[in-house]
Design a protein around this motif. Structure first.
Motif, mmCIF file in Angstrom:
data_model
loop_
_atom_site.group_PDB
_atom_site.id
_atom_site.type_symbol
_atom_site.label_atom_id
_atom_site.label_comp_id
_atom_site.label_asym_id
_atom_site.label_seq_id
_atom_site.Cartn_x
_atom_site.Cartn_y
_atom_site.Cartn_z
ATOM 1 N N THR A 251 1.722 15.708 11.702
ATOM 2 C CA THR A 251 2.213 15.006 10.516
ATOM 3 C C THR A 251 3.247 13.947 10.880
ATOM 4 O OG1 THR A 251 1.794 16.932 9.128
ATOM 5 C CG2 THR A 251 3.378 15.319 8.310
ATOM 6 N N VAL A 252 4.166 14.303 11.754
ATOM 7 C CA VAL A 252 5.204 13.340 12.166
ATOM 8 C C VAL A 252 4.562 12.148 12.872
ATOM 9 C CG1 VAL A 252 7.199 13.017 13.671
ATOM 10 C CG2 VAL A 252 7.012 15.083 12.287
ATOM 11 N N TRP A 253 3.601 12.422 13.724
ATOM 12 C CA TRP A 253 2.930 11.333 14.432
ATOM 13 C C TRP A 253 2.178 10.434 13.453
ATOM 14 C CZ3 TRP A 253 3.175 10.278 19.660
ATOM 15 C CH2 TRP A 253 2.301 9.298 20.119
ATOM 16 N N GLY A 254 1.472 11.028 12.484
ATOM 17 C CA GLY A 254 0.732 10.225 11.514
ATOM 18 C C GLY A 254 1.634 9.403 10.620
ATOM 19 N N SER B 56 1.904 5.382 10.128
ATOM 20 C CA SER B 56 1.852 4.760 8.802
ATOM 21 C C SER B 56 2.991 3.768 8.618
ATOM 22 C CB SER B 56 1.908 5.841 7.722
ATOM 23 O OG SER B 56 0.812 6.713 7.823
ATOM 24 N N PHE B 57 4.178 4.109 9.052
ATOM 25 C CA PHE B 57 5.310 3.185 8.941
ATOM 26 C C PHE B 57 5.096 1.939 9.804
ATOM 27 C CE2 PHE B 57 8.337 6.831 7.714
ATOM 28 C CZ PHE B 57 7.979 6.668 6.386
ATOM 29 N N ILE B 58 4.488 2.150 10.967
ATOM 30 C CA ILE B 58 4.188 0.988 11.808
ATOM 31 C C ILE B 58 3.188 0.076 11.115
ATOM 32 C CG2 ILE B 58 3.142 0.283 13.983
ATOM 33 C CD1 ILE B 58 4.300 2.822 15.240
ATOM 34 N N GLY B 59 2.170 0.673 10.473
ATOM 35 C CA GLY B 59 1.205 -0.136 9.729
ATOM 36 C C GLY B 59 1.829 -0.848 8.551
ATOM 37 N N SER C 246 4.934 -1.903 8.384
ATOM 38 C CA SER C 246 5.721 -3.023 8.913
ATOM 39 C C SER C 246 4.827 -4.186 9.352
ATOM 40 C CB SER C 246 6.569 -2.547 10.096
ATOM 41 O OG SER C 246 5.731 -2.117 11.164
ATOM 42 N N LYS C 247 3.639 -3.874 9.859
ATOM 43 C CA LYS C 247 2.736 -4.948 10.283
ATOM 44 C C LYS C 247 2.127 -5.666 9.081
ATOM 45 C CE LYS C 247 1.428 -3.017 14.771
ATOM 46 N NZ LYS C 247 0.309 -2.482 15.598
ATOM 47 N N SER C 248 1.717 -4.907 8.066
ATOM 48 C CA SER C 248 1.119 -5.527 6.882
ATOM 49 C C SER C 248 2.147 -6.136 5.943
ATOM 50 C CB SER C 248 0.296 -4.484 6.118
ATOM 51 O OG SER C 248 1.121 -3.414 5.684
ATOM 52 N N GLN C 249 3.419 -5.756 6.099
ATOM 53 C CA GLN C 249 4.515 -6.282 5.270
ATOM 54 C C GLN C 249 4.234 -6.095 3.782
ATOM 55 O OE1 GLN C 249 5.232 -10.322 6.414
ATOM 56 N NE2 GLN C 249 5.998 -9.777 8.460
ATOM 57 N N THR C 250 3.772 -4.894 3.436
ATOM 58 C CA THR C 250 3.517 -4.568 2.034
ATOM 59 C C THR C 250 3.788 -3.089 1.837
ATOM 60 O OG1 THR C 250 1.867 -4.513 0.265
ATOM 61 C CG2 THR C 250 1.075 -4.133 2.493
ATOM 62 N N THR C 251 4.202 -2.775 0.626
ATOM 63 C CA THR C 251 4.436 -1.375 0.259
ATOM 64 C C THR C 251 3.468 -0.936 -0.824
ATOM 65 O OG1 THR C 251 6.117 -2.070 -1.339
ATOM 66 C CG2 THR C 251 6.872 -1.474 0.876
ATOM 67 N N ASN C 252 2.315 -1.572 -0.891
ATOM 68 C CA ASN C 252 1.312 -1.204 -1.878
ATOM 69 C C ASN C 252 0.828 0.219 -1.616
ATOM 70 O OD1 ASN C 252 -0.577 -1.164 -3.859
ATOM 71 N ND2 ASN C 252 -1.933 -2.692 -2.929
ATOM 72 N N LEU C 253 0.646 0.973 -2.693
ATOM 73 C CA LEU C 253 0.241 2.371 -2.546
ATOM 74 C C LEU C 253 -1.124 2.499 -1.887
ATOM 75 C CD1 LEU C 253 0.959 5.319 -3.166
ATOM 76 C CD2 LEU C 253 -0.159 5.059 -5.383
ATOM 77 N N ALA C 254 -2.020 1.559 -2.135
ATOM 78 C CA ALA C 254 -3.344 1.612 -1.528
ATOM 79 C C ALA C 254 -3.286 1.457 -0.019
ATOM 80 C CB ALA C 254 -4.239 0.525 -2.128
ATOM 81 N N VAL C 255 -2.224 0.854 0.511
ATOM 82 C CA VAL C 255 -2.066 0.679 1.942
ATOM 83 C C VAL C 255 -1.303 1.846 2.564
ATOM 84 C CG1 VAL C 255 -1.127 -0.855 3.719
ATOM 85 C CG2 VAL C 255 -2.169 -1.816 1.662
ATOM 86 N N VAL C 256 -0.332 2.363 1.847
ATOM 87 C CA VAL C 256 0.542 3.396 2.386
ATOM 88 C C VAL C 256 -0.080 4.786 2.274
ATOM 89 C CG1 VAL C 256 2.801 4.466 2.163
ATOM 90 C CG2 VAL C 256 2.547 2.007 1.852
ATOM 91 N N ALA C 257 -0.760 5.072 1.157
ATOM 92 C CA ALA C 257 -1.221 6.429 0.866
ATOM 93 C C ALA C 257 -2.207 6.990 1.885
ATOM 94 C CB ALA C 257 -1.837 6.482 -0.542
ATOM 95 N N PRO C 258 -3.221 6.252 2.376
ATOM 96 C CA PRO C 258 -4.174 6.861 3.312
ATOM 97 C C PRO C 258 -3.524 7.405 4.572
ATOM 98 C CG PRO C 258 -5.059 4.815 2.432
ATOM 99 C CD PRO C 258 -3.644 4.882 1.982
ATOM 100 N N GLY C 259 -2.614 6.651 5.184
ATOM 101 C CA GLY C 259 -1.967 7.126 6.399
ATOM 102 C C GLY C 259 -1.133 8.370 6.165
ATOM 103 N N ILE C 260 -0.401 8.398 5.054
ATOM 104 C CA ILE C 260 0.416 9.574 4.757
ATOM 105 C C ILE C 260 -0.470 10.777 4.456
ATOM 106 C CG2 ILE C 260 2.125 10.501 3.159
ATOM 107 C CD1 ILE C 260 3.258 7.713 2.885
ATOM 108 N N ALA C 261 -1.578 10.561 3.754
ATOM 109 C CA ALA C 261 -2.502 11.659 3.469
ATOM 110 C C ALA C 261 -3.109 12.222 4.747
ATOM 111 C CB ALA C 261 -3.609 11.174 2.524
ATOM 112 N N GLU C 262 -3.475 11.360 5.686
ATOM 113 C CA GLU C 262 -4.002 11.826 6.966
ATOM 114 C C GLU C 262 -2.954 12.646 7.719
ATOM 115 O OE1 GLU C 262 -5.033 8.225 8.831
ATOM 116 O OE2 GLU C 262 -6.595 7.697 7.356
#
Length: 308
Positions: free
Chosen positions: A218-221, A225-228, A230-246
């Motif tokens: 979980t910590v690694w995932g 997600s935080f790295i992604g 920072s790269k996408s420069q967006t906090t949209n839920l559609a971008v953040v949620a998949p990585g956190i769910a994984e």
């Protein structure tokens, strides 16, 4: 004077003829106004309706529908495809390794449960039947005949008692024979306990470490997600949620592997304790039969000496 009179008379006659003409004829002579054509622009009265306002209101209403759907608990685009299998396929390689290891641990846990349940159940039933069969036996040899060729812990204990009696033949100290036989019995009891505890170490290890392994995934995932983000420069839920769910899926699999392992470990700890109590009863039964044989042999020796 005569010319003026004739002219005035002619003008009066012409005026009277025009006045006497019927109205329908005048109406036919007046050209009718053409009907309004469809291609002509609408009159000013209808042009006052705000047509552009109607056209702009419709798109706004259609745009408000998705927002209303989100407000009522609708699923955002891209989120409907999230499933455990999809999250596993899209996860990082480290998180995948963690999930696969936890899944294998869960399979090992349930395999140990099924195998140990069958083994322990059969051993317990076999030992109870053996104790019931030798309940009326008066000697070691008679008890062995009652058991026959059945292999059980009790048959091994009886064989150990007979072997010790034969090896100690001619010795006058019964206490020494009983002590050596009890030592052999304790070795068999410990060996049976070790045999029944096989696999328990795996259950203890899985139950203790699986949650922490899942937490590592979980910590690694979440870090990825935080790295992604920072790269996408967006906090949209559609971008953040998949990585956190994984990432959270790794913790869920860790708990799925750990909780049954702890429960199964505690269950078999109680079951093995009950079984070892039965083994202790079998050891006591074999010791009593050995004591009877020793007393019987001494009694026959005393009778032989008395007969001499």
């Amino acid at each position: 004077m005569k010319m003026l009179n004739f002219r005035s008379i002619g003008a009066a006659v012409l005026a009277l003829s025009l006045l006497a003409t019927p109205a329908p004829l005048l109406a036919q002579q007046v050209p009718a106004a053409p009907p309004p054509s469809a291609a002509e622009p609408s009159p000013p009265a209808t042009a006052a309706v705000p047509a552009p306002a109607v056209s702009t209101a419709e798109p706004s209403a259609t745009q408000a529908l998705p927002e209303a759907g989100h407000a009522q608990g609708g699923v955002m685009p891209g989120m409907s495809e999230l499933s455990p299998w999809t999250m596993f396929l899209n996860a990082d390689i480290v998180v995948k390794i963690v999930m696969i290891g936890l899944a294998i641990s869960s399979v090992i846990t349930w395999t140990i449960f099924i195998a140990k349940k069958i083994e322990l159940g059969r051993a317990r039933i076999r030992l109870r039947r053996s104790l019931k069969q030798i309940g009326e036996s008066r000697s070691l040899a008679e008890a062995q005949m009652a058991l026959g060729d059945k292999h059980s812990v009790l048959s091994m204990l009886l064989a150990a008692a007979l072997r010790e009696a034969k090896l100690s033949a001619g010795l006058s100290s019964d206490e020494g024979i009983k002590e050596r036989a009890a030592s052999s019995f304790s070795e068999y009891v410990r060996a049976e306990g070790r045999h029944m505890r096989r696999g328990m170490g795996f259950l203890a290890t899985i139950g203790a470490t699986a949650p922490f392994i899942g937490l590592f995934g979980t910590v690694w995932g979440i870090m990825n997600s935080f790295i992604g983000i920072s790269k996408s420069q967006t906090t949209n839920l559609a971008v953040v949620a998949p990585g956190i769910a994984e990432a959270l899926l790794a913790t869920a699999i860790g708990l799925v592997a750990a909780i049954p392992a702890v429960i199964i470990y505690n269950h078999f700890s109680r079951e093995i304790k009950v079984y070892l109590e039965l083994v202790a009863r079998a050891s006591g039964a074999a010791g009593r039969l050995l004591s009877r044989d020793l007393d019987r042999s001494h009694g026959s020796a005393h009778r032989a000496r008395a007969a001499e």
